[in-house]
Scaffold this active site. Structure first.
Site, PDB file in Angstrom:
ATOM      1  N   ARG A   1       0.825  -1.206   0.000  1.00  0.00           N
ATOM      2  CA  ARG A   1       0.000   0.000   0.000  1.00  0.00           C
ATOM      3  C   ARG A   1       0.858   1.256   0.000  1.00  0.00           C
ATOM      4  O   ARG A   1       0.470   2.281  -0.564  1.00  0.00           O
ATOM      5  CB  ARG A   1      -0.926   0.015   1.220  1.00  0.00           C
ATOM      6  CG  ARG A   1      -2.085  -0.966   1.125  1.00  0.00           C
ATOM      7  CD  ARG A   1      -3.036  -0.822   2.294  1.00  0.00           C
ATOM      8  NE  ARG A   1      -4.087  -1.830   2.244  1.00  0.00           N
ATOM      9  CZ  ARG A   1      -5.243  -1.681   1.625  1.00  0.00           C
ATOM     10  NH1 ARG A   1      -5.499  -0.545   1.001  1.00  0.00           N
ATOM     11  NH2 ARG A   1      -6.136  -2.652   1.627  1.00  0.00           N
TER      12      ARG A   1
ATOM     13  N   GLU B   1      -1.317  -8.298   4.344  1.00  0.00           N
ATOM     14  CA  GLU B   1      -2.735  -8.368   4.688  1.00  0.00           C
ATOM     15  C   GLU B   1      -3.258  -9.761   4.383  1.00  0.00           C
ATOM     16  O   GLU B   1      -2.794 -10.434   3.464  1.00  0.00           O
ATOM     17  CB  GLU B   1      -3.538  -7.316   3.924  1.00  0.00           C
ATOM     18  CG  GLU B   1      -3.146  -5.898   4.277  1.00  0.00           C
ATOM     19  CD  GLU B   1      -4.022  -4.862   3.587  1.00  0.00           C
ATOM     20  OE1 GLU B   1      -5.118  -5.230   3.125  1.00  0.00           O
ATOM     21  OE2 GLU B   1      -3.603  -3.690   3.508  1.00  0.00           O
TER      22      GLU B   1
ATOM     23  N   GLU C   1     -10.578  -2.793  -4.867  1.00  0.00           N
ATOM     24  CA  GLU C   1      -9.917  -1.770  -4.054  1.00  0.00           C
ATOM     25  C   GLU C   1      -8.585  -1.351  -4.676  1.00  0.00           C
ATOM     26  O   GLU C   1      -8.214  -0.177  -4.643  1.00  0.00           O
ATOM     27  CB  GLU C   1      -9.699  -2.261  -2.625  1.00  0.00           C
ATOM     28  CG  GLU C   1      -9.267  -1.109  -1.729  1.00  0.00           C
ATOM     29  CD  GLU C   1      -8.871  -1.533  -0.331  1.00  0.00           C
ATOM     30  OE1 GLU C   1      -8.788  -0.656   0.536  1.00  0.00           O
ATOM     31  OE2 GLU C   1      -8.619  -2.724  -0.111  1.00  0.00           O
TER      32      GLU C   1
ATOM     33  N   ASP D   1     -13.635   4.893 -11.360  1.00  0.00           N
ATOM     34  CA  ASP D   1     -14.046   6.288 -11.163  1.00  0.00           C
ATOM     35  C   ASP D   1     -13.043   7.190 -11.870  1.00  0.00           C
ATOM     36  O   ASP D   1     -12.213   7.853 -11.251  1.00  0.00           O
ATOM     37  CB  ASP D   1     -14.119   6.604  -9.673  1.00  0.00           C
ATOM     38  CG  ASP D   1     -14.685   7.996  -9.410  1.00  0.00           C
ATOM     39  OD1 ASP D   1     -15.251   8.584 -10.356  1.00  0.00           O
ATOM     40  OD2 ASP D   1     -14.561   8.497  -8.281  1.00  0.00           O
TER      41      ASP D   1
ATOM     42  N   HIS E   1     -18.953  -7.976   2.177  1.00  0.00           N
ATOM     43  CA  HIS E   1     -18.144  -8.882   1.359  1.00  0.00           C
ATOM     44  C   HIS E   1     -18.211  -8.341  -0.066  1.00  0.00           C
ATOM     45  O   HIS E   1     -19.119  -8.679  -0.835  1.00  0.00           O
ATOM     46  CB  HIS E   1     -18.683 -10.308   1.427  1.00  0.00           C
ATOM     47  CG  HIS E   1     -18.702 -10.877   2.815  1.00  0.00           C
ATOM     48  ND1 HIS E   1     -17.556 -11.176   3.513  1.00  0.00           N
ATOM     49  CD2 HIS E   1     -19.736 -11.190   3.647  1.00  0.00           C
ATOM     50  CE1 HIS E   1     -17.874 -11.661   4.704  1.00  0.00           C
ATOM     51  NE2 HIS E   1     -19.197 -11.666   4.815  1.00  0.00           N
TER      52      HIS E   1
ATOM     53  N   CYS F   1     -16.545  -8.935  -2.593  1.00  0.00           N
ATOM     54  CA  CYS F   1     -16.403  -9.929  -3.664  1.00  0.00           C
ATOM     55  C   CYS F   1     -17.771 -10.372  -4.172  1.00  0.00           C
ATOM     56  O   CYS F   1     -17.933 -10.731  -5.336  1.00  0.00           O
ATOM     57  CB  CYS F   1     -15.644 -11.150  -3.164  1.00  0.00           C
ATOM     58  SG  CYS F   1     -14.110 -10.762  -2.303  1.00  0.00           S
TER      59      CYS F   1
END
Length: 764
Positions: free
Chosen positions: A411, A440, A451, A508, A730, A732
């Site tokens: 990240r 993670e 994400e 976006d 969730h 997904c």
């Protein structure tokens, strides 16, 4: 005798005369003209009965001028008809070739027209008298005479019988009179309506000698607007009219296209809707017995689609368009075997084998998305299979990870890690994407991918990053014109957009429409790497969407009434700031020495717009173009308009939470449960910003996919946890797990906390 005969004369086919003619009249509804008038009871079982009845009506009118008898050609003298003309054909991404403004083709002499003096007022007076008295003789005479032949149609509706009207600018049709006559037609008695159809049949059965005249084209243009063709009982006649129009030469189509631009928006939309309905009902007839067997009229749909292509071309040439491009979508095609259509098109191209993919304007964006997704899946499977075969052939142990494009990023180093991963794994870009954030525990079932896209796009498009400039007036990003040594990051953005489309992720991104037009220029990457890419025709209207203030200034220059050279003192040289340094660029050779004058200001504006949107950012956009097509290279891109690429990439920003409520599924809850009612009361009362946060929290994106909210497959599940817990998502599976909160206030509080702190993934 000419070798070209009217395609409508199906009676001329030797092999199928007996069955086809009776079928044409029986199944077309010539036997069911009662359907043309509400509540009508008279039915005609055969075409001979229909003719007999017409003749009886004619004889009963006494001195009424008789309509021309239907002539059935001598079967002994028939010749096979030529195949349907393929001139109206999509050439790559356009539906019809646009010809020069004037075509140097021999114009056949127009036959002299009968003199007809009836005006709109005369006709309206006749209609009023007929309605009040019940005597329809004058109206019947007018209709039966006016539609008896192509010559009579011109005599009735041509603005001036003595003027040729041989240009594309003016069809010579008295549109007001045509509209009044057609508006009244469906309110007349059945025998009047039948006389019109009988006359149309006579006109279509006419044997043509030589090329069509402009009067013939005018007649076609008028007949297409007949509202009777909205009724399925007239579809056989309508089909043969469409077949004749589809078989016209390209030069004739050119005139019809330009004449169609002059039709009013309402009438234009009616014509398009009628053609779409015709195609839909032929594909999926509500009453199959009303139509001939599909195998005997395989030309119906191609003919209608080719005529629809003429209207699409007319719409595209109009500025602004007469109707929206989405009005040409036929949602019925969403239910046919689209991949068969696509494969036929790939195999046969624009040959004699018809495919709807030759005419992509008729395919909805939802259907195109299905084609692109399935094409992508097939490519993914093919690439993965090849990787597996290569591994086995080298006697190496297969690994499941080899079937995916595995991207591992930190990240804290998101952009650099992503750039390195995609550059290293360029050969795997067409595999299914899986993302892992280092350190993670999240497992990527789709949520981590969403994400990754969101965070990466947010970082790359930040103004401090310098790759893109955000224009506040237009609320969109554009490419920075700063020169640099390496444009690989622009290639990364292009690859990201390609991966998003390839993996059905919405982003976006706020690019102007011009960007997507450039992205399809050309839609297939050229083999010659020296060929320029991402260059398209641009105009002031494109600049308005990015830099409205500058575009307004250039527009003012074009309309300035004074002396441009003396008052503006400008040359064909422009200036740009790059890293604090002002640099000058000539728009043409020696531009700094060429003044802008009243005579050359249009050229100046065009060159300036081209410089801003093409030349000054060429290297940046070329890298972006190659990045996108490195993932999305597919013939399916030929089906897309620039606006449709934007929707596939970005989805729709318009949120309709009521539509989401209607399509939501529940697990452990009923939609009438108190918690669910609290939830929707709260969500529907949210501001747009909070609604977007909820959508992002639950699905990983705040954009609506192509198919609308229903395509999200949003689910609310009951969470058997303490009501002290926050909601869990969730992403997904687009699933929201909601504890059974006791009241609306508690639900709102916990929901806002949850959706406002929605970055990062963990395992329960």
């Amino acid at each position: 005798r000419s070798s070209l005969m009217s395609p409508v004369s199906i009676c001329l086919f030797k092999k199928c005369w007996n069955c086809t003619w009776s079928r044409m009249m029986q199944l077309s509804g010539m036997c069911k003209f009662g359907g043309l008038e509400r509540g009508a009871k008279n039915q005609f079982s055969t075409f001979s009965n229909f003719i007999t009845t017409i003749n009886q009506k004619k004889e009963s009118t006494g001195s009424r001028s008789p309509p021309t008898q239907l002539v059935i050609p001598n079967i002994k003298n028939v010749r096979d008809l030529p195949p349907i003309c393929l001139d109206v054909r999509q050439k790559q991404r356009i539906s019809i070739d646009t010809l020069p403004q004037e075509l140097k083709a021999p114009i056949p002499p127009e036959p002299s027209l009968p003199i007809r003096t009836k005006t709109v007022k005369d006709f309206q007076d006749d209609m009023e008298k007929a309605k009040s008295s019940g005597d329809w003789k004058a109206v019947h005479d007018f209709y039966s005479t006016s539609f008896d032949s192509f010559l009579e149609i011109n005599a009735a509706f041509k603005k001036d019988a003595n003027f040729p009207f041989n240009t594309i600018e003016d069809s010579g049709i008295n549109a007001k009179f045509v509209n009044v006559v057609y508006d009244a037609l469906l309110n007349t008695p059945q025998d009047v309506q039948k006389s019109v159809l009988k006359g149309i049949i006579n006109g279509l059965l006419q044997e043509w000698k030589g090329p069509r005249t402009k009067d013939d084209l005018r007649a076609y243009c008028i007949l297409l607007q007949n509202p009777q063709f909205s009724n399925t009982s007239t579809y056989v006649i309508y089909a043969h009219l469409l077949r004749q129009i589809a078989a016209l030469t390209e030069a004739d189509h050119h005139f019809l296209v330009h004449w169609s631009k002059k039709i009013s928006q309402r009438r234009f939309k009616q014509l398009v809707d009628r053609l779409l309905q015709f195609i839909s009902l032929r594909l999926f007839p509500a009453k199959p017995e009303e139509f001939p067997p599909m195998m005997k009229c395989t030309w119906w749909i191609p003919s209608a689609t080719k005529v629809l292509a003429l209207f699409n071309a007319a719409n595209s040439l109009s500025n602004p368009p007469v109707i929206s491009y989405t009005d040409f979508y036929n949602s019925t095609l969403d239910h046919i075997d689209l991949m068969e259509e696509y494969h036929n098109w790939q195999c046969y191209g624009n040959s004699h084998r018809f495919s709807f993919c030759q005419y992509p304007f008729i395919i909805s964006i939802a259907a195109k998305k299905v084609i692109i997704q399935r094409d992508s899946e097939q490519q993914m499977i093919s690439i993965a299979r090849q990787s597996l075969v290569d591994k086995v052939s080298r006697r190496q142990k297969p690994d499941m990870n080899m079937l995916f494009l595995n991207v591992k990023v930190r990240r804290t180093h998101l952009v650099s890690d992503s750039l390195d991963e995609l550059a290293r794994k360029r050969a795997d870009l067409k595999k299914k994407l899986k993302v892992t954030f280092v350190g993670e525990a999240g497992l990527d079932m789709g949520g981590l991918t969403k994400e990754w896209f969101l965070l990466l796009i947010r970082q790359i498009f930040h103004p401090d990053y310098g790759m893109f400039t955000y224009h506040k007036d237009s609320h969109c990003h554009w490419f920075s014109s700063f020169k640099c040594d390496n444009y690989s990051e622009f290639r990364l953005v292009g690859a990201l957009m390609g991966l998003a489309v390839y993996n059905s992720i919405t982003l976006d991104i706020r690019f102007p429409p011009c960007c997507y037009k450039k992205l399809l220029s050309p839609p297939i990457v050229p083999c010659d790497h020296n060929t320029l890419v991402g260059i398209c025709d641009v105009a002031l209207e494109d600049l308005v969407q990015i830099m409205p203030e500058l575009a307004h200034g250039l527009s003012e220059l074009l309309s300035y009434e004074g002396n441009v050279e003396e008052d503006f003192y400008s040359t064909f040289q422009v200036f740009q700031e790059e890293f604090g340094v002002i640099k000058a660029y000539n728009l043409k050779p020696n531009g700094d020495k060429i003044p802008v004058t009243n005579q050359n200001r249009k050229e100046y504006v065009q060159l300036y717009v081209d410089f801003l949107l093409n030349k000054s950012i060429y290297k940046q956009f070329a890298a972006f173009y190659y990045g996108f097509h490195s993932v999305c290279a597919s013939y399916a891109l030929l089906l897309l308009r620039p606006e449709e690429v934007e929707i596939l990439v970005c989805g729709s920003p318009e949120l309709d939470m009521s539509a989401l409520q209607r399509s939501t599924q529940y697990e452990g809850y009923q939609k009438t449960d108190l918690t669910i009612r609290y939830f929707w009361d709260v969500v529907l009362g949210f501001s747009l910003d909070l609604q977007k946060k909820l959508l992002h929290f639950a699905t990983g994106s705040d954009r609506v996919p192509v198919g609308g909210m229903a395509d999200l497959n949003f689910k609310i599940s009951k969470s058997e946890t303490s009501t002290n817990w926050l909601p869990v998502a969730h992403t997904c599976f687009n699933q929201l797990c909601l504890p059974p909160y006791k009241n609306k206030k508690e639900l709102k509080q916990k929901l806002i906390i949850g959706i406002s702190n929605a970055e990062g993934f963990g395992l329960e």
